[in-house]
Design a protein around this motif. Structure first.
Motif, PDB file in Angstrom:
ATOM      1  N   SER A  25       0.819  -1.207   0.000  1.00 48.97           N
ATOM      2  CA  SER A  25       0.000   0.000   0.000  1.00 48.97           C
ATOM      3  C   SER A  25       0.859   1.266   0.000  1.00 48.97           C
ATOM      4  O   SER A  25       2.091   1.216   0.064  1.00 48.97           O
ATOM      5  N   THR A  91      -8.924   6.497   4.442  1.00 44.34           N
ATOM      6  CA  THR A  91      -7.930   6.717   3.388  1.00 44.34           C
ATOM      7  C   THR A  91      -7.055   5.488   3.223  1.00 44.34           C
ATOM      8  O   THR A  91      -6.734   5.078   2.097  1.00 44.34           O
ATOM      9  N   ALA A  94      -8.878   2.838   1.246  1.00 44.42           N
ATOM     10  CA  ALA A  94      -8.857   3.118  -0.190  1.00 44.42           C
ATOM     11  C   ALA A  94      -7.474   2.871  -0.785  1.00 44.42           C
ATOM     12  O   ALA A  94      -7.344   2.317  -1.884  1.00 44.42           O
ATOM     13  N   ASP A  95      -6.423   3.273  -0.068  1.00 41.70           N
ATOM     14  CA  ASP A  95      -5.059   3.013  -0.529  1.00 41.70           C
ATOM     15  C   ASP A  95      -4.824   1.518  -0.700  1.00 41.70           C
ATOM     16  O   ASP A  95      -4.194   1.075  -1.676  1.00 41.70           O
ATOM     17  N   LEU A  97      -7.061  -0.976  -1.175  1.00 42.79           N
ATOM     18  CA  LEU A  97      -7.783  -1.536  -2.319  1.00 42.79           C
ATOM     19  C   LEU A  97      -7.098  -1.138  -3.626  1.00 42.79           C
ATOM     20  O   LEU A  97      -6.974  -1.970  -4.540  1.00 42.79           O
ATOM     21  N   ALA A  98      -6.636   0.105  -3.721  1.00 42.23           N
ATOM     22  CA  ALA A  98      -5.929   0.535  -4.926  1.00 42.23           C
ATOM     23  C   ALA A  98      -4.700  -0.327  -5.165  1.00 42.23           C
ATOM     24  O   ALA A  98      -4.409  -0.729  -6.302  1.00 42.23           O
ATOM     25  N   THR A 122     -14.882   0.415   2.246  1.00 46.83           N
ATOM     26  CA  THR A 122     -13.677   0.523   1.425  1.00 46.83           C
ATOM     27  C   THR A 122     -14.037   0.941   0.005  1.00 46.83           C
ATOM     28  O   THR A 122     -13.368   1.795  -0.597  1.00 46.83           O
ATOM     29  N   SER A 126     -13.118   4.511  -1.856  1.00 45.25           N
ATOM     30  CA  SER A 126     -12.296   4.462  -3.067  1.00 45.25           C
ATOM     31  C   SER A 126     -12.913   5.204  -4.241  1.00 45.25           C
ATOM     32  O   SER A 126     -12.245   5.396  -5.270  1.00 45.25           O
ATOM     33  N   ARG A 129     -11.096   7.429  -6.989  1.00 41.37           N
ATOM     34  CA  ARG A 129      -9.668   7.119  -7.110  1.00 41.37           C
ATOM     35  C   ARG A 129      -9.371   6.636  -8.531  1.00 41.37           C
ATOM     36  O   ARG A 129     -10.122   5.834  -9.087  1.00 41.37           O
ATOM     37  N   PHE A 132      -9.376   2.836  -8.873  1.00 42.77           N
ATOM     38  CA  PHE A 132     -10.712   2.257  -8.762  1.00 42.77           C
ATOM     39  C   PHE A 132     -11.496   2.503 -10.043  1.00 42.77           C
ATOM     40  O   PHE A 132     -12.156   1.608 -10.570  1.00 42.77           O
TER      41      PHE A 132
END
Length: 308
Positions: A25, A91, A94-95, A97-98, A122, A126, A129, A132
């Motif tokens: 991440s 945050t 989201a980071d 999952l990215a 999540t 995201s 993004r 995403f």
């Protein structure tokens, strides 16, 4: 995973992945990622909830991997993702999952992303993004909410108000170890998170998973969830999104699902499951799997036709 082993037999026993990988991440946190099914098959990405792990999706993985490529990952601190991460926030969700999407999918490859509880949060975190937007063709928000979680919870049988909110925050944010899985522990978990008719094998599977979550990780994420406000993220979630919830959910009551369906820019269906609680992928595996299949059929096939 620490403390408690997953069940080892039946459809809730975690299936062996075709391969594993590590996603890194933005802050260096390392995430355990599993890939099931054949390369080149339609892709599904599964994001689990608070105190759970990839094992929570065992029934969906077992069924979907027959004709899909299923990517499942452990949220930071959960399962086989190290508990050493110091950053716990939406945050970070989201980071993470990215990072998983980048590590597990080819550039431009699209997938249906399904999130349960914190995994659904999540997805909302995201929204917008670049990673995403590049990879998500459609989403499933399962047993989740975007804000007001503690205030709306009915885990404690008290009238709504400040007293219930304060006590709920204390219970959900407890630093006490959950200890071994005992008959009393199963009864508490079933009452708080599952429908009244949940079969013993489903309660056992959930209890093993939840009790395996490290206490410090459980507490750290409880603080994030207590202050959750993803209403703006929800408004940015413009891709086709389905919502599913149990009508007997005490952690995120069905009013959350109805609010999500009303607020989503492109809601493609709200499914309310009678008699089901918060742990819908385990309590109602066929319904959750069918919802994911419906999305892959409608939106990944469309993507395939566009590129043919």
């Amino acid at each position: 995973m620490s403390g408690t082993a997953y069940v080892t037999a039946g459809r809730y026993a975690p299936p062996a992945p075709a391969r594993t990988l590590t996603a890194v991440s933005a802050d260096g946190a390392r995430l355990h990622v599993e890939v099931h099914g054949a390369e080149g098959a339609p892709a599904v990405v599964l994001s689990h909830g608070w105190t759970c792990s990839t094992a929570f999706w065992a029934a969906q993985i077992r069924e979907l991997a027959r004709d899909h490529r299923v990517v499942a990952y452990d949220q930071r601190g959960h399962g086989r993702s190290p508990a050493g991460a110091k950053r716990y926030s939406t945050t970070a969700l989201a980071d993470d999952l990215a990072a998983v999407l980048k590590a597990a999918l080819a550039p431009g490859e699209r997938a249906v992303v399904a999130g349960h509880s914190m995994g659904g949060m999540t997805v909302m975190a995201s929204a917008g993004r670049p990673e995403f937007t590049e990879h998500a063709a459609a989403a499933l928000l399962c047993s989740t909410g975007s804000s007001g979680l503690v205030e709306g919870s009915t885990v404690l049988p008290l009238p709504p108000g400040r007293v219930r909110t304060r006590l709920t925050r204390a219970v959900l944010g407890s630093r006490a170890p959950l200890g071994p899985v005992t008959p009393a522990a199963r009864a508490v978990l079933r009452y708080a998170t599952m429908g009244p008719g949940s079969a013993p094998d489903r309660v056992e599977a959930c209890a093993r998973i939840v009790h395996g979550c490290p206490t410090a990780v459980r507490h750290a994420w409880s603080v994030v969830l207590a202050g959750l406000d993803l209403d703006e993220g929800l408004a940015r979630l413009t891709l086709p999104t389905a919502v599913l919830a149990g009508r007997d959910d005490r952690l995120t009551p069905v009013a959350h699902a109805r609010g999500l369906a009303a607020a989503l820019p492109h809601c493609v269906g709200l499914t309310e499951l009678t008699g089901m609680g918060h742990m819908t992928p385990v309590e109602a595996p066929e319904a959750v799997t069918a919802a994911i299949r419906e999305l892959t059929s409608r939106y990944l096939e469309t993507e395939k036709e566009k590129t043919a």
